[in-house]
Design an enzyme around this catalytic site. Structure first.
Site, PDB file in Angstrom:
ATOM      1  N   VAL A  75     -45.468  47.514 -24.232  1.00 24.28           N
ATOM      2  CA  VAL A  75     -45.626  47.502 -22.779  1.00 24.28           C
ATOM      3  C   VAL A  75     -44.708  46.459 -22.148  1.00 24.28           C
ATOM      4  CG1 VAL A  75     -47.262  47.049 -20.894  1.00 24.28           C
ATOM      5  CG2 VAL A  75     -47.940  48.482 -22.821  1.00 24.28           C
ATOM      6  N   ALA A 105     -41.346  47.994 -22.071  1.00 21.96           N
ATOM      7  CA  ALA A 105     -41.283  49.037 -21.045  1.00 21.96           C
ATOM      8  C   ALA A 105     -41.164  48.429 -19.647  1.00 21.96           C
ATOM      9  CB  ALA A 105     -42.513  49.941 -21.128  1.00 21.96           C
ATOM     10  N   GLU A 106     -41.973  47.421 -19.345  1.00 27.39           N
ATOM     11  CA  GLU A 106     -41.898  46.827 -18.014  1.00 27.39           C
ATOM     12  C   GLU A 106     -40.594  46.058 -17.818  1.00 27.39           C
ATOM     13  OE1 GLU A 106     -44.450  44.473 -14.631  1.00 27.39           O
ATOM     14  OE2 GLU A 106     -45.463  45.229 -16.416  1.00 27.39           O
ATOM     15  N   THR A 107     -40.058  45.507 -18.881  1.00 23.96           N
ATOM     16  CA  THR A 107     -38.775  44.812 -18.781  1.00 23.96           C
ATOM     17  C   THR A 107     -37.670  45.775 -18.370  1.00 23.96           C
ATOM     18  OG1 THR A 107     -39.410  43.146 -20.415  1.00 23.96           O
ATOM     19  CG2 THR A 107     -37.047  43.501 -20.087  1.00 23.96           C
ATOM     20  N   SER A 111     -38.213  47.023 -14.775  1.00 20.40           N
ATOM     21  CA  SER A 111     -37.929  45.971 -13.797  1.00 20.40           C
ATOM     22  C   SER A 111     -36.434  45.749 -13.625  1.00 20.40           C
ATOM     23  CB  SER A 111     -38.591  44.659 -14.232  1.00 20.40           C
ATOM     24  OG  SER A 111     -39.992  44.777 -14.231  1.00 20.40           O
TER      25      SER A 111
END
Length: 121
Positions: A39, A42-44, A47
């Site tokens: 996760v 994924a968020e990196t 973003s």
């Protein structure tokens, strides 16, 4: 990013690609890739992708929501995240992220919604 060994390999209007090792930094207690590390990867990429598409002088972007389906376990090696924008609005972006292993086997499928905020003057 440094703590998890995440490395960005490409950023474009079409998407973002990054790699992350599966090792002691990203394992859960049973020696498998930690879902939280997937996760974070994924968020990196979502973003970084959103940031690359906004007006960086007047806007900022932050994660609003993320979900992930952990499809397959992985004990070692490297995973690669492929992020692409599914929706580009004025106030939100939705990014689809596929995380695969060296054999292109799906490890995790994630969707991340980014909020686009106006910077205060």
């Amino acid at each position: 990013m440094e703590a998890l060994g995440i490395e960005i390999t490409s950023v474009s209007a079409e998407g973002v690609v990054a790699t992350m090792p599966v090792d002691h930094r990203t394992h859960q207690p049973f020696g498998l890739l930690h879902g939280g590390a997937s996760v974070a990867l994924a968020e990196t990429v979502a973003s970084i992708g959103a940031y690359s598409l906004i007006d960086q002088e007047t806007e900022a972007c932050v994660g609003l929501e993320i979900n992930a389906n952990h499809i397959r376990g992985k004990k070692s090696g490297t995973v690669t995240a492929y992020a692409k924008p599914a929706h580009r609005g004025k106030t939100t972006m939705v990014w689809e992220v596929k995380i695969v292993d060296e054999e292109n086997e799906l490890i995790c499928l994630s969707r991340c919604t980014m909020a686009i905020l106006k910077k205060k003057q």
